[in-house]
Motif scaffolding. Structure first.
Motif, PDB file in Angstrom:
ATOM      1  N   GLU A 140      24.325  54.901  96.340  1.00  0.00           N
ATOM      2  CA  GLU A 140      23.023  54.692  95.713  1.00  0.00           C
ATOM      3  C   GLU A 140      22.125  53.778  96.534  1.00  0.00           C
ATOM      4  N   HIS A 141      22.727  52.902  97.331  1.00  0.00           N
ATOM      5  CA  HIS A 141      21.962  52.004  98.197  1.00  0.00           C
ATOM      6  C   HIS A 141      21.696  52.622  99.574  1.00  0.00           C
ATOM      7  N   GLN A 156      30.212  54.625  94.811  1.00  0.00           N
ATOM      8  CA  GLN A 156      28.991  55.223  94.281  1.00  0.00           C
ATOM      9  C   GLN A 156      27.807  54.284  94.422  1.00  0.00           C
TER      10      GLN A 156
END
Length: 299
Positions: free
Chosen positions: A223-224, A219
């Motif tokens: 997100e990056h 996750q």
């Protein structure tokens, strides 16, 4: 990739076509999300063995650690330090080592997709354990024009029968493309962070792990802005059939047995096959093995 090795690759392995191939009436692999690629040996299997043998150094070490004036010494170091090759084991055991295919996958992705290395896989081999390295078979990446990173963590099978290779990859793909397995591979990189390609952007994920060991690293990667590409290389005997006929058999077998995949993965992913039929898988491995044992000079 060293110029001499790049030249050998260019002469030895080439893309025949992608799937689907309308002219040859060969459909695509149903479960693939990118075009599958069908390669062929342009010269002879002996040259493919040469690619693998000479690629051991590039597979094992970052380019900055390769002294072009001491290739033979570095090759011997790699065989003792960065991959499993136990001279005391039987020929059959030596021919079953995974590095033959892993080296080839690494080189083909670097050559045909212009990938960079996230971290050389040789860092994860421990001579004290004397066991083969686990995890994904290669750790490569590409930095996209928008600044986002695609992680290319692949799998390879190098068997006489394409059925064995396809089956071994796809029967465990729900594990290979899972948050837990991805996270375990990323965590394994922490001790080797100084060797990481900084463009890969793995360090922020490791920082998240250090701050919270229970965090879902898949996750965090999402997100990056990271994406995940899973190339699956299958090298197999052509069974003395024409190129199109053996590829048709591979495609038909795969589509008949694997119409859907139970994948639950937090990182956006793509999967595709790379197929490479050869005359005799075992002969390729035996030639690489003989050069290792006799200390053949590296080009």
């Amino acid at each position: 990739m060293r110029n001499s090795l790049d030249t050998l690759m260019t002469q030895t392995v080439g893309l025949q076509y992608t799937l689907p191939n309308v002219n040859a009436s060969i459909p695509r692999i149903t479960i693939s999300t990118k075009s599958d690629e069908c390669y062929r040996v342009l010269t002879a299997d002996d040259d493919l063995a040469g690619v693998i043998y000479n690629g051991i150094i590039d597979y094992s070490y970052e380019e900055s650690r390769i002294d072009l004036n001491r290739l033979d010494v570095i090759q011997k170091r790699a065989l003792k330090q960065s991959l499993k090759f136990d001279e005391s084991e039987t020929e059959d055991r030596q021919l079953n080592y995974g590095f033959y295919g892993e080296v080839l996958l690494f080189l083909m992705l670097q050559k045909f997709y212009n990938l960079d290395t996230v971290i050389s896989r040789g860092h994860f081999y421990n001579p004290l354990n004397n066991t083969e390295t686990t995890g994904y078979d290669t750790y490569q990446m590409v930095l996209k024009s928008d600044g986002c990173v695609e992680l290319w963590f692949g799998e390879v099978k190098f068997h006489k029968s394409f059925r064995t290779g396809v089956r071994q990859i796809l029967n465990k793909i729900s594990h290979s493309l899972s948050d837990d397995y991805f996270g375990t591979n990323i965590i394994a990189m922490e001790d080797y962070e100084t060797f990481l390609n900084t463009d890969a952007g793995i360090s922020p994920i490791l920082d998240a792990f250090r701050n919270d060991p229970d965090v879902n690293l898949a996750q965090i990667a999402h997100e990056h802005g990271m994406a995940f590409v899973y190339p699956m290389l299958v090298v197999f005997n052509d069974d003395n059939e024409s190129y199109d006929e053996i590829i048709k058999k591979v495609v038909n077998y795969t589509n008949r047995h694997y119409s859907t995949l139970p994948i639950l993965f937090s990182v956006p992913y793509s999967i595709f096959f790379m197929f490479l039929p050869v005359k005799a898988v075992k002969d390729v491995k035996k030639l690489v093995r003989s050069w290792i044992l006799t200390g053949q000079s590296v080009i």
